[in-house]
Structure formats: structure tokens, C-alpha cells
Design an enzyme around this catalytic site. Structure first.
Site, PDB file in Angstrom:
ATOM      1  N   CYS A 131       0.856  -1.190   0.000  1.00  6.03           N
ATOM      2  CA  CYS A 131       0.000   0.000   0.000  1.00  6.03           C
ATOM      3  C   CYS A 131       0.883   1.228   0.000  1.00  6.03           C
ATOM      4  O   CYS A 131       1.541   1.532   1.001  1.00  6.03           O
ATOM      5  CB  CYS A 131      -0.923  -0.012   1.209  1.00  6.03           C
ATOM      6  SG  CYS A 131      -1.989   1.435   1.254  1.00  6.03           S
ATOM      7  N   GLY A 132       0.905   1.954  -1.102  1.00  8.49           N
ATOM      8  CA  GLY A 132       1.769   3.118  -1.233  1.00  8.49           C
ATOM      9  C   GLY A 132       1.343   4.283  -0.370  1.00  8.49           C
ATOM     10  O   GLY A 132       2.176   4.957   0.243  1.00  8.49           O
ATOM     11  N   HIS A 133       0.037   4.566  -0.309  1.00 11.63           N
ATOM     12  CA  HIS A 133      -0.391   5.694   0.528  1.00 11.63           C
ATOM     13  C   HIS A 133      -0.069   5.408   1.995  1.00 11.63           C
ATOM     14  O   HIS A 133       0.281   6.320   2.756  1.00 11.63           O
ATOM     15  CB  HIS A 133      -1.887   5.975   0.329  1.00 11.63           C
ATOM     16  CG  HIS A 133      -2.800   5.331   1.319  1.00 11.63           C
ATOM     17  ND1 HIS A 133      -3.318   4.058   1.144  1.00 11.63           N
ATOM     18  CD2 HIS A 133      -3.288   5.770   2.511  1.00 11.63           C
ATOM     19  CE1 HIS A 133      -4.082   3.751   2.175  1.00 11.63           C
ATOM     20  NE2 HIS A 133      -4.090   4.774   3.020  1.00 11.63           N
ATOM     21  N   ASP A 293     -10.363   3.890  -3.402  1.00 15.38           N
ATOM     22  CA  ASP A 293      -9.193   4.623  -2.921  1.00 15.38           C
ATOM     23  C   ASP A 293      -9.380   6.106  -3.225  1.00 15.38           C
ATOM     24  O   ASP A 293      -9.592   6.493  -4.370  1.00 15.38           O
ATOM     25  CB  ASP A 293      -7.936   4.088  -3.610  1.00 15.38           C
ATOM     26  CG  ASP A 293      -6.655   4.531  -2.910  1.00 15.38           C
ATOM     27  OD1 ASP A 293      -6.665   5.606  -2.275  1.00 15.38           O
ATOM     28  OD2 ASP A 293      -5.648   3.822  -3.018  1.00 15.38           O
ATOM     29  N   GLY A 298      -0.966   4.326  -4.399  1.00 14.09           N
ATOM     30  CA  GLY A 298       0.490   4.222  -4.496  1.00 14.09           C
ATOM     31  C   GLY A 298       0.976   3.001  -5.245  1.00 14.09           C
ATOM     32  O   GLY A 298       1.765   3.103  -6.191  1.00 14.09           O
ATOM     33  N   SER A 299       0.508   1.814  -4.846  1.00 16.44           N
ATOM     34  CA  SER A 299       0.933   0.605  -5.546  1.00 16.44           C
ATOM     35  C   SER A 299       0.355   0.560  -6.957  1.00 16.44           C
ATOM     36  O   SER A 299       0.964  -0.014  -7.874  1.00 16.44           O
ATOM     37  CB  SER A 299       0.522  -0.644  -4.757  1.00 16.44           C
ATOM     38  OG  SER A 299      -0.875  -0.644  -4.497  1.00 16.44           O
TER      39      SER A 299
END
Length: 385
Positions: A131-133, A293, A298-299
Site C-alpha cells: 500500500c503506497g499511501h 481509494d 500508491g501501488s
């Protein structure tokens, strides 16, 4: 003369009142900081959490109170919480303590020596692998809450061990304050392009599948007569969910290092603007159990950069801006190197490229950046299961 004196007296009183209010507020803050919150008698676990968000997408970080998470690796810990502690995910994510689109991060120990922390991600359906965020928020959290003992200026590196692998976050740090965050993701790759699947209500749909710590299907929203920035969210969710269900049934996914990573996380609808431009390109991600989202994902940005690089639409170190169709928040990303990392277990015909490692940069700059990481700390009582 009397009017002048009265005016001066009023000004003096106003200044004194402002000074008194500020002093009182400061005293109250100091008292609350020193006061230890005592919960009334209750049953169940006490979980201490900090709520943050990145680009509008929430993150609830659980930093204490969780039962022991057993396992000799972050991936095995992910399996353990899914099989033995899932009631706590429901407590943290669902109403009344959470909401349908809540997202969580549980800090755990990592078996990787260079990791500053390990993390397990959770959402309305279960547990994700990247999870990028959340990595962006966790980077600031790790520095702000002293998980990194000696922060450095102008940037502090925070090594976060996610289920997909080690992700390196870089947190702006100056005068004791944190700022923007960027991270170097795990190797990303285009898994398959121009895959035809039969989607309920829409017939045959052509999708691309790419990996950025998690697998996503990508489709231009115009295929469904939709616009990612203007159409009703419900219509976007319905279309994306139908694609996800079709791909899960009709496409076999593989990952070069772990079968635990070989599943479709969701579908990302785009505005179709994949050719390089300095203008932002918009998308909206629908993942897990039809969860939306709020950030550009992010991902998903990582996977989309890998896909665009594979198709020759962008070059190495060429930065693109990605915008959330839900909130208009922005991330930037670029491919920075092309490592060879695949094993013989992966069918070459199923993979479009040998993998692109992707930088993903936190895109909120200036005054709005500070507001994109609001901290709220509180204790949850998890008696109801």
C-alpha cells in the site's frame, strides 16, 4: 479626548483578553499532554491507534495493544492474523469504529535486519500485500513517533518491510519537522497486456495486468461509457468490480517469488491518457470488496508506471503525475532502473517484461502538504467481536 482614551482602553482590554485566552489554551494543552487517559471498566482488548491520511485516503495505524502475531516472516504473520485474529480487523475497519472504506496498518517485527519496522495492511475484505499511501504515512509516523532514533536532514530513510518486500521511504526532515515523502518500491512489472476477458453486462473487455506490490487490472473507463473524474462513483465501482470478478475467474496470475502475492487486488479505471504528457493523468482504484481509494493509489501508480514503461510510453527517469478521480489529489512517479529478478518458476510467455523498479514520489507540495498528514491518536476498546 475621552473618545481617544476609551479607544485605547478597549484596545488594551482586547490585547489582554487575547493574551489570556492563548495562555489558558496553552495551559490546557500542557495539562492534557501530562494527563494519562483512563478508560472506565470494560471487556476486550485496548488498541492504541493513530489516524492519518494521504491524499484523502485514510490510514489507521495500530501501534500497541494487539495480541502477539506469530510467524517467522512478515508473510507468515499475514497468514496468522487472517486465520486467528481477523475479529480485530473487523473491529478496527467496520462501523462504528471505522467505515466501509477504512484502511489499516499493523506494525509488526520484521525478520529483515535492515528494516526499521514491519507492517501488515488491512481493509474491508482482508489483508493486502502493498500500500503506497500507507507507506507514505508510515514514513512520517516512524519519524514523528521516534521509531527512527536519529532522523537526518534533509531526508530520513525509513525501511518498511511490507508483505511484498522491503520498501524504502525517504521523509523530508528539517528543524524537527517532517514533510513530503517519496519511496523506492519493490520491483514492478507488466504481467500481461491486451488480455481479453468476458465481463458480465459488458461483454468482451480488453485489459492490461500489472504488478506494483499487488496485481491490478487496468481498463480505460471510456470502454464503459464512463469518465473517472465526472461519472458517479457507484457506476465506476460497478464496472471495476465486474472486471475484477472476470479477471479472477479467467486469468491465472503468477509471482516470481511467492504464491502469496499471486492474486488480483483490484481494478484501476483510467482516463486513457497513457502517452507521456506533463499534464496529470487520472485514475480511480476499486480494490478489495469494492473499496474506493481516495488517493491516486500508491501501488497502483507503481504498477501503471511499469505498464507504461513496458509499452514504451515513458522512459527511465521520466516523471509523470497521476491524479485521483475521486479527490483530485496527486502523486508523481517514474521508473528508475530495470533489474532482472525473475525465477524459472514464472512462465516467460505470461510476463511482458523483466520488471521495472519504480520511484513513487509524494505529490502533495506546498501548503496543502502539511494538511495531508493529520495525526489523531486515541484508544479503541475492542470488546465486541
Amino acid at each position: 479626548m475621552r473618545r481617544t482614551k476609551t479607544k485605547k482602553t478597549s484596545s488594551a482590554l482586547l490585547i489582554y483578553c487575547l493574551w489570556f485566552c492563548r495562555s489558558l489554551a496553552h495551559s490546557i494543552r500542557e495539562y492534557l499532554n501530562q494527563m494519562e487517559l483512563q478508560l472506565p471498566p470494560h471487556e476486550g482488548e485496548e488498541l492504541s491507534v493513530v489516524d492519518m491520511h494521504t491524499g484523502g485516503e485514510p490510514l489507521r495505524i495500530i501501534h500497541s495493544g494487539y495480541p502477539e502475531v506469530k510467524g517467522d516472516s512478515v508473510l507468515s504473520k499475514r497468514r496468522y492474523v487472517r486465520e486467528h485474529l481477523d475479529h480485530l480487523r473487523r473491529v478496527l475497519m467496520y462501523e462504528p469504529r471505522g467505515h466501509y472504506d477504512m484502511y489499516g496498518a499493523l506494525i509488526v517485527d520484521s525478520e529483515v535486519p535492515e528494516a526499521d519496522l514491519g507492517v501488515l495492511f488491512m481493509h474491508n475484505e482482508g489483508y493486502s500485500t502493498m500500500c503506497g499511501h500507507a507507506v507514505i504515512a508510515l514514513g512520517r509516523f516512524a519519524v514523528d513517533y521516534k521509531l527512527v532514533k536519529e532522523p537526518q536532514s534533509p531526508e530520513t530513510q525509513v525501511n518498511i518491510h511490507c508483505p511484498c518486500g522491503l520498501v524504502k521511504a525517504f521523509v523530508e526532515y528539517s528543524d524537527g519537522k517532517t514533510g513530503g515523502v517519496r519511496f523506492l518500491s519493490v520491483p514492478a512489472f507488466a504481467f500481461a497486456t491486451d488480455v481479453k476477458v468476458t465481463v458480465e453486462r459488458f461483454g468482451e473487455v480488453t485489459v492490461d495486468i500489472s504488478y506494483g506490490g499487488a496485481f491490478y487490472a487496468f481498463v480505460d473507463a471510456q470502454r464503459f461509457g464512463l469518465d473517472v473524474t465526472k461519472s458517479r462513483t457507484r457506476d465506476l465501482v460497478d464496472a471495476a468490480t465486474a472486471v475484477t470478478n472476470a479477471v479472477k475467474c479467467q486469468v491465472k496470475l503468477h509471482h516470481p517469488t511467492s504464491d502469496d502475492l499471486a492474486f488480483l487486488y483490484g481494478t484501476i479505471l483510467t482516463d486513457g491518457k497513457d502517452n507521456y504528457s506533463s499534464d496529470p493523468t487520472a485514475n480511480i482504484c476499486v480494490f478489495a470488496e469494492a473499496q474506493v481509494d481516495r488517493s491516486p493509489t500508491g501501488s497502483g501508480v507503481t504498477a501503471r508506471v511499469a505498464l507504461q514503461y513496458h509499452k514504451g510510453l515513458i522512459q527511465l527517469n521520466q516523471t509523470r503525475t497521476f491524479q485521483s478521480g475521486a479527490t483530485e489529489s496527486q502523486f508523481t512517479g517514474k521508473a528508475v532502473e530495470v533489474p532482472v529478478f525473475f525465477s524459472a518458476r514464472v512462465r516467460p510467455s505470461a510476463l511482458s517484461h523483466s520488471g521495472d523498479k519504480v520511484w513513487r514520489l509524494q505529490g502533495c507540495r506546498g501548503g496543502s502538504c502539511r494538511q495531508s498528514f493529520l495525526h489523531r491518536s486515541f484508544t479503541l476498546c475492542a470488546g465486541a467481536r
